[in-house]
Design an enzyme around this catalytic site. Structure first.
Site, PDB file in Angstrom:
ATOM      1  CG  ASN A 164      -1.730   0.721   1.612  1.00 48.47           C
ATOM      2  OD1 ASN A 164      -2.294   1.288   0.779  1.00 48.47           O
ATOM      3  ND2 ASN A 164      -2.116   1.620   2.661  1.00 48.47           N
ATOM      4  CG  HIS A 214      -0.799   6.187   4.778  1.00 48.18           C
ATOM      5  ND1 HIS A 214      -1.825   6.261   5.055  1.00 48.18           N
ATOM      6  CD2 HIS A 214      -0.216   6.746   6.268  1.00 48.18           C
ATOM      7  CE1 HIS A 214      -2.935   6.243   6.279  1.00 48.18           C
ATOM      8  NE2 HIS A 214      -1.540   7.166   6.105  1.00 48.18           N
ATOM      9  CB  SER A 236       5.143   5.132   4.450  1.00 43.67           C
ATOM     10  OG  SER A 236       5.307   6.791   4.932  1.00 43.67           O
ATOM     11  CG  ASP A 249      -2.914   2.939   7.341  1.00 37.99           C
ATOM     12  OD1 ASP A 249      -2.796   2.929   6.322  1.00 37.99           O
ATOM     13  OD2 ASP A 249      -3.999   4.139   7.245  1.00 37.99           O
TER      14      ASP A 249
HETATM   15  C1  GRF Z   1      -2.551   8.888  -2.664  1.00 42.74           C
HETATM   16  O1  GRF Z   1      -2.694  10.256  -1.951  1.00 42.74           O
HETATM   17  C2  GRF Z   1      -2.530   7.507  -2.001  1.00 42.74           C
HETATM   18  O2  GRF Z   1      -1.623   7.529  -1.005  1.00 42.74           O
HETATM   19  C3  GRF Z   1      -4.096   7.814  -0.833  1.00 42.74           C
HETATM   20  O3  GRF Z   1      -4.929   8.277  -1.649  1.00 42.74           O
HETATM   21  C4  GRF Z   1      -4.137   9.147  -3.062  1.00 42.74           C
HETATM   22  C5  GRF Z   1      -4.600   8.676  -4.524  1.00 42.74           C
HETATM   23  O4  GRF Z   1      -4.365   9.168  -5.350  1.00 42.74           O
HETATM   24  N1  GRF Z   1      -4.475   6.940   0.080  1.00 42.74           N
HETATM   25  P1  GRF Z   1      -4.083   8.125  -6.515  1.00 42.74           P
HETATM   26  O5  GRF Z   1      -5.771   8.123  -6.870  1.00 42.74           O
HETATM   27  O6  GRF Z   1      -3.224   7.283  -6.806  1.00 42.74           O
HETATM   28  O7  GRF Z   1      -4.277   9.011  -7.854  1.00 42.74           O
END
Ligand code: GRF
Length: 208
Positions: free
Chosen positions: A106, A108, A135, A144
């Protein structure tokens, strides 16, 4: 290496994978993009790149496990090496996590272990933090909370609001997520005994 990418929204991290593959920086194939929202723009990005897409709407399931079972059924149609959560906004059940443990990552938008969960940028601003970041981590059953693989940092500016900060962190996400996936695809990265190992050594995060 065959990848699946799970999304809920814009899919800019998905695009970063597509671009890294096209540039020859990532030797992998995206087999499937799965979204829980039909209107997710990332689905269009996937179609544009000729990648199979599926939408499984979580609202059609009466509980988390049944939704996760439907996703597992969709994923099991492909011989996958790695499943990537990229802006996927549903919490996964232990059932799902166990099915892909060690093959599930993932990204985050915070410097974990700081600010798991939502509204990370707002929380960093309210805490008057001097820096923020993102991260990449292996997913475990703790939200997370799995071992971090790589982080990127950006200073918080006096003029920042949650949106400007999110945009700067997102640029960093597009750099570090394909990098982590590349390490995995090269066989350099694995989850072992609850730690992320790179070239056989536990990954240590830089302090400060
Ligand atoms: C990113 O900031 C990711 O870390 C968070 O949601 C956002 C997703 O952006 N969990 P995208 O859909 O990849 O443009």
């Amino acid at each position: 290496m065959n990848l699946a990418v799970l999304i809920s929204g814009g899919g800019s991290n998905l695009q970063a994978f597509i671009d890294a593959i096209a540039r020859g920086e990532l030797d992998a194939n995206i087999s499937l993009v799965l979204s829980n929202r039909a209107e997710a723009y990332g689905l269009q990005r996937a179609r544009q790149a000729n990648i199979d897409t599926r939408c499984i709407d979580h609202r059609a399931y009466d509980n988390r496990e049944n939704f996760d079972r439907a996703m597992l059924d969709a994923l099991r149609a492909y011989p996958l090496d790695l499943v990537l959560l990229a802006g996927f906004m549903r919490i996964l059940s232990p059932l799902f996590v166990r099915a892909y443990l060690g093959r599930l990552m993932n990204i985050h938008p915070s410097l974990l272990p700081k600010y798991p969960g939502l509204h990370t940028h707002q929380r960093a601003l309210e805490a008057a933090d001097r820096e923020a970041g993102a991260s990449v981590h292996f997913v475990t059953e703790e939200l997370d909370g799995g071992p971090v693989i790589v982080q990127a940092r950006t200073p918080i500016l006096e003029t920042d609001n949650a949106d400007t900060l999110a945009a700067r962190v997102l640029e960093q996400e597009h750099r570090i997520y394909p990098l982590a996936v590349r390490w995995f695809c090269e066989g350099r990265l694995r989850l072992e005994g609850g730690s992320a190992l790179l070239d056989g050594k536990p990954i240590r995060l830089s302090a400060g």
